[in-house]
Design a protein around this motif. Structure first.
Motif, PDB file in Angstrom:
ATOM      1  N   ARG A 156       0.798  -1.223   0.000  1.00 24.36           N
ATOM      2  CA  ARG A 156       0.000   0.000   0.000  1.00 24.36           C
ATOM      3  C   ARG A 156       0.839   1.285   0.000  1.00 24.36           C
ATOM      4  N   GLY A 157       2.177   1.182   0.119  1.00 20.11           N
ATOM      5  CA  GLY A 157       2.954   2.410   0.170  1.00 20.11           C
ATOM      6  C   GLY A 157       4.449   2.186   0.159  1.00 20.11           C
ATOM      7  N   TYR A 158       5.187   3.280   0.482  1.00 21.93           N
ATOM      8  CA  TYR A 158       6.643   3.225   0.421  1.00 21.93           C
ATOM      9  C   TYR A 158       7.234   4.294   1.341  1.00 21.93           C
ATOM     10  N   PHE A 159       8.522   4.077   1.737  1.00 17.44           N
ATOM     11  CA  PHE A 159       9.158   4.890   2.769  1.00 17.44           C
ATOM     12  C   PHE A 159      10.662   4.885   2.505  1.00 17.44           C
ATOM     13  N   GLY A 160      11.264   6.060   2.301  1.00 19.30           N
ATOM     14  CA  GLY A 160      12.694   6.107   2.031  1.00 19.30           C
ATOM     15  C   GLY A 160      13.238   7.525   2.036  1.00 19.30           C
TER      16      GLY A 160
END
Length: 375
Positions: A156-160
């Motif tokens: 459902r998403g991404y983080f970086g």
């Protein structure tokens, strides 16, 4: 006499480097190469690219081997590898023209998209695991503009972390809306839109589009290469009325504070799931410098299930975007770095033969789960 075939490499595939028009391509055979220019131009310098993508960031050196003038033609002997064709003053050409025995298997990107291929680590996780927490670390080794090193990706998403300009870097956490709208969030019904519930100090939150739509959050933060950063995502399925939703929270470990900080918390509609489809990636989101090397190391990687048990993710496979799958660009690599962690590289004309869906070699097992979680 049989006329030699010619490989035409259009001007729109060239990069501009300090005012110089530059093409890159791979010659897979040793032998004779003839070269010339189509249209206006100046001196053409042909150089062998040397590199070591794991120990050094980018190119080590160029060695000048030949030059010619626009409208003329010359021939040199070449060896297998990547080559750089630099058109120097006074002008530009419409195309680079190559002929000779070595062009039979030569590889150049002939499409207008000049971004390096995006590359991914896809982590193996049993379907029955209800992953509530997803922990990962990333160490960036090269830092060209327009780079996004994504530590915690999920269905459902991404983080970086991202390099946005010569003076600005960001931590980014985003969650996709429900539905199939790819461009314009104003077309997404309210019941399908992700809702912002909370955000950390200094965090900017908004909607996004053009790559799917959803809720975006970022904070400007001066992260540095060769420093390891920690990321943590939490998923909490909730029942609201008759609908199942999931609250996703992204936390970043701020080393100067020695504490987890909330980036943002979003509620995603039509969900009700835990974390799945876990992955990491390197992305070159601007094509002006797709020739530069992007290199990062990932891990240790952990999940904690709904029963509060930690599980280290020990196996992964490689994947890439359409540019890599179509073999428009072949300069990507993945494997185990000297640190014992998995690495990904894209651009920079470094490759190690890994292909789409190949399993990665086993990495060093860390064995010790994260000790601290956000309060």
């Amino acid at each position: 006499m049989k006329q030699e075939s010619t490989l035409r490499i259009p001007a729109f595939t060239a990069y501009e480097e300090n005012g110089v028009m530059v093409w890159y391509g791979e010659l897979k055979q040793a032998g004779a190469l003839s070269f010339s220019l189509e249209g206006k131009g100046g001196d053409l310098f042909i150089e062998k690219v040397t590199k070591d993508g794991i120990r050094e960031p980018g190119f080590e050196s160029f060695t000048k081997t030949a030059r010619c003038f626009v409208g003329g033609k010359d021939r040199i002997s070449v060896t297998p590898g990547y080559w750089r064709f630099a058109l120097k003053s006074p002008g530009k050409a419409e195309a680079l023209l190559l002929s000779g025995s070595v062009i039979k298997e030569a590889h150049f990107n002939l499409k207008e998209r000049k971004n390096a291929a995006s590359v991914h680590l896809s982590y193996a996780l049993d379907k029955e695991v209800k992953a509530e927490w997803f922990y990962n670390e990333v160490t960036v080794r090269t830092e060209p503009l327009y780079s996004y090193y994504m530590a915690c990706g999920f269905a459902r998403g991404y983080f970086g972390i991202q390099v946005n300009s010569p003076t600005e870097r960001r931590i980014i956490f985003s969650i996709w809306d429900s539905g199939n709208e790819g461009v314009d969030r104003s077309k997404v019904a309210d019941e399908d839109q992700v809702k912002l519930l909370a955000k950390g100090d200094g965090v900017i939150a908004s909607g996004f589009g053009n790559e799917g739509t959803g809720g975006h959050s970022h904070v400007v933060y001066p992260w540095k290469k060769d420093t390891t950063y920690k990321f943590l995502v939490h998923a909490e399925p909730v029942q609201i009325g008759k609908g199942r939703q999931t609250v996703y929270s992204g936390y970043f470990w701020f080393p100067e504070k020695r504490a987890w900080g909330l980036i943002a918390r979003f509620r995603a509609p039509k969900d009700g799931n835990y974390l799945s489809g876990l992955y990491s990636f390197n992305e070159n989101f601007g094509g002006d410098n797709g020739q530069l090397l992007r290199l990062a190391e990932f891990g240790p990687t952990w999940v904690r299930n709904s029963d509060n048990k930690w599980q280290e993710l020990k196996t992964a496979s490689f994947s890439c975007d359409a540019t890599g799958r179509a073999k428009d660009r072949l300069d990507f690599a993945a494997g185990v770095a000297k640190s014992g962690r998995w690495y990904l590289s894209n651009g920079g004309f470094v490759k190690n033969g890994i292909a789409y869906k190949d399993p990665l070699p086993p990495r060093k097992v860390h064995g010790k789960p994260p000790e601290l979680l956000p309060k």
